[in-house]
Design a protein around this motif. Sequence first.
Motif, PDB file in Angstrom:
ATOM      1  N   THR A  49      -6.158  11.557  -4.057  1.00  0.00           N
ATOM      2  CA  THR A  49      -4.726  11.274  -4.119  1.00  0.00           C
ATOM      3  C   THR A  49      -4.151  11.164  -2.707  1.00  0.00           C
ATOM      4  O   THR A  49      -4.830  11.428  -1.715  1.00  0.00           O
ATOM      5  CB  THR A  49      -3.976  12.384  -4.868  1.00  0.00           C
ATOM      6  N   THR A  50      -2.874  10.818  -2.640  1.00  0.00           N
ATOM      7  CA  THR A  50      -2.225  10.669  -1.340  1.00  0.00           C
ATOM      8  C   THR A  50      -2.126  11.992  -0.594  1.00  0.00           C
ATOM      9  O   THR A  50      -1.985  11.996   0.633  1.00  0.00           O
ATOM     10  CB  THR A  50      -0.831  10.068  -1.503  1.00  0.00           C
ATOM     11  N   VAL A  51      -2.199  13.106  -1.304  1.00  0.00           N
ATOM     12  CA  VAL A  51      -2.148  14.412  -0.635  1.00  0.00           C
ATOM     13  C   VAL A  51      -3.539  14.989  -0.431  1.00  0.00           C
ATOM     14  O   VAL A  51      -3.684  16.133   0.003  1.00  0.00           O
ATOM     15  CB  VAL A  51      -1.261  15.422  -1.406  1.00  0.00           C
ATOM     16  N   GLY A  52      -4.552  14.223  -0.751  1.00  0.00           N
ATOM     17  CA  GLY A  52      -5.915  14.630  -0.452  1.00  0.00           C
ATOM     18  C   GLY A  52      -6.654  15.362  -1.557  1.00  0.00           C
ATOM     19  O   GLY A  52      -7.798  15.800  -1.346  1.00  0.00           O
ATOM     20  N   THR A  53      -6.051  15.486  -2.706  1.00  0.00           N
ATOM     21  CA  THR A  53      -6.748  16.106  -3.831  1.00  0.00           C
ATOM     22  C   THR A  53      -7.842  15.171  -4.325  1.00  0.00           C
ATOM     23  O   THR A  53      -7.613  13.975  -4.517  1.00  0.00           O
ATOM     24  CB  THR A  53      -5.777  16.393  -4.977  1.00  0.00           C
ATOM     25  N   THR A  54      -9.028  15.729  -4.532  1.00  0.00           N
ATOM     26  CA  THR A  54     -10.165  14.918  -4.964  1.00  0.00           C
ATOM     27  C   THR A  54     -10.698  15.403  -6.308  1.00  0.00           C
ATOM     28  O   THR A  54     -10.563  16.577  -6.666  1.00  0.00           O
ATOM     29  CB  THR A  54     -11.309  14.957  -3.946  1.00  0.00           C
ATOM     30  N   ASN A  55     -11.280  14.491  -7.041  1.00  0.00           N
ATOM     31  CA  ASN A  55     -12.038  14.879  -8.223  1.00  0.00           C
ATOM     32  C   ASN A  55     -13.232  13.946  -8.345  1.00  0.00           C
ATOM     33  O   ASN A  55     -13.188  12.789  -7.908  1.00  0.00           O
ATOM     34  CB  ASN A  55     -11.198  14.884  -9.496  1.00  0.00           C
ATOM     35  N   TYR A  56     -14.309  14.495  -8.901  1.00  0.00           N
ATOM     36  CA  TYR A  56     -15.591  13.801  -8.986  1.00  0.00           C
ATOM     37  C   TYR A  56     -16.161  13.890 -10.397  1.00  0.00           C
ATOM     38  O   TYR A  56     -15.955  14.878 -11.103  1.00  0.00           O
ATOM     39  CB  TYR A  56     -16.607  14.426  -8.027  1.00  0.00           C
ATOM     40  N   ILE A  92       0.807  -1.213   0.000  1.00  0.00           N
ATOM     41  CA  ILE A  92       0.000   0.000   0.000  1.00  0.00           C
ATOM     42  C   ILE A  92       0.841   1.264   0.000  1.00  0.00           C
ATOM     43  O   ILE A  92       0.360   2.344  -0.333  1.00  0.00           O
ATOM     44  CB  ILE A  92      -0.995   0.020   1.174  1.00  0.00           C
ATOM     45  N   PHE A  93       2.131   1.146   0.335  1.00  0.00           N
ATOM     46  CA  PHE A  93       2.980   2.327   0.386  1.00  0.00           C
ATOM     47  C   PHE A  93       3.232   2.908  -1.007  1.00  0.00           C
ATOM     48  O   PHE A  93       3.671   4.050  -1.138  1.00  0.00           O
ATOM     49  CB  PHE A  93       4.326   1.995   1.052  1.00  0.00           C
ATOM     50  N   SER A  94       2.962   2.129  -2.054  1.00  0.00           N
ATOM     51  CA  SER A  94       3.165   2.611  -3.425  1.00  0.00           C
ATOM     52  C   SER A  94       1.864   3.077  -4.086  1.00  0.00           C
ATOM     53  O   SER A  94       1.840   3.321  -5.294  1.00  0.00           O
ATOM     54  CB  SER A  94       3.818   1.519  -4.279  1.00  0.00           C
ATOM     55  N   SER A 117     -13.387   9.801   0.770  1.00  0.00           N
ATOM     56  CA  SER A 117     -12.431  10.068   1.840  1.00  0.00           C
ATOM     57  C   SER A 117     -11.515   8.866   1.978  1.00  0.00           C
ATOM     58  O   SER A 117     -11.825   7.760   1.508  1.00  0.00           O
ATOM     59  CB  SER A 117     -13.149  10.360   3.159  1.00  0.00           C
ATOM     60  N   ARG A 118     -10.397   9.109   2.652  1.00  0.00           N
ATOM     61  CA  ARG A 118      -9.403   8.048   2.793  1.00  0.00           C
ATOM     62  C   ARG A 118      -8.825   8.098   4.197  1.00  0.00           C
ATOM     63  O   ARG A 118      -8.610   9.179   4.762  1.00  0.00           O
ATOM     64  CB  ARG A 118      -8.288   8.223   1.757  1.00  0.00           C
ATOM     65  N   ASP A 119      -8.568   6.927   4.753  1.00  0.00           N
ATOM     66  CA  ASP A 119      -7.931   6.811   6.053  1.00  0.00           C
ATOM     67  C   ASP A 119      -6.934   5.669   5.965  1.00  0.00           C
ATOM     68  O   ASP A 119      -7.317   4.498   6.039  1.00  0.00           O
ATOM     69  CB  ASP A 119      -8.963   6.550   7.141  1.00  0.00           C
ATOM     70  N   LYS A 120      -5.670   5.987   5.773  1.00  0.00           N
ATOM     71  CA  LYS A 120      -4.594   5.008   5.647  1.00  0.00           C
ATOM     72  C   LYS A 120      -4.901   4.066   4.483  1.00  0.00           C
ATOM     73  O   LYS A 120      -4.872   4.460   3.331  1.00  0.00           O
ATOM     74  CB  LYS A 120      -4.393   4.268   6.962  1.00  0.00           C
ATOM     75  N   SER A 121      -5.207   2.816   4.782  1.00  0.00           N
ATOM     76  CA  SER A 121      -5.415   1.833   3.714  1.00  0.00           C
ATOM     77  C   SER A 121      -6.878   1.674   3.328  1.00  0.00           C
ATOM     78  O   SER A 121      -7.216   0.766   2.576  1.00  0.00           O
ATOM     79  CB  SER A 121      -4.856   0.479   4.140  1.00  0.00           C
ATOM     80  N   MET A 122      -7.737   2.535   3.855  1.00  0.00           N
ATOM     81  CA  MET A 122      -9.165   2.468   3.561  1.00  0.00           C
ATOM     82  C   MET A 122      -9.576   3.659   2.711  1.00  0.00           C
ATOM     83  O   MET A 122      -9.065   4.758   2.877  1.00  0.00           O
ATOM     84  CB  MET A 122      -9.984   2.475   4.849  1.00  0.00           C
ATOM     85  N   VAL A 123     -10.521   3.406   1.814  1.00  0.00           N
ATOM     86  CA  VAL A 123     -11.148   4.500   1.073  1.00  0.00           C
ATOM     87  C   VAL A 123     -12.652   4.317   1.159  1.00  0.00           C
ATOM     88  O   VAL A 123     -13.146   3.186   1.122  1.00  0.00           O
ATOM     89  CB  VAL A 123     -10.659   4.572  -0.382  1.00  0.00           C
TER      90      VAL A 123
END
Length: 115
Positions: free
Chosen positions: A52-59, A28-30, A70-76
């Motif tokens: 994205t990993t930095v929190g940018t979203t698109n819909y 998951i680190f990649s 939303s994302r929390d570590k290994s969960m989306v």
Amino acid sequence: QVQLVESGGDLVQPGGSLRLSCAASGSIFSINAMGWYRQAPGKERELVARITTVGTTNYADSVKGRFTISRDKSMVYLQMNSLKPEDTAVYYCNVLWGPINDHYWGQGTQVTVSS
């Protein structure tokens, strides 16, 4: 490699809400981005939302203002509000992984919006 397992699909009435979850395991680190696609019968698979990993979203335009990723570590997660019959589809968790953004997919979860 990454393994993805979705949950949360269900039958819901128009105007209702659902929350989809996806658990990622493996390397998951990649992961560069996590998202949700959907495919309705007879239609092509389409991107619903991505984060994205930095929190940018698109819909997708069709879900803006109704769905939230939303994302929390290994969960989306995909919070879906004000659901419409046209949201009926199989929803797939997706990640972009590694230096060339390989796609990995979950097995899909059915969302049906009907009265």
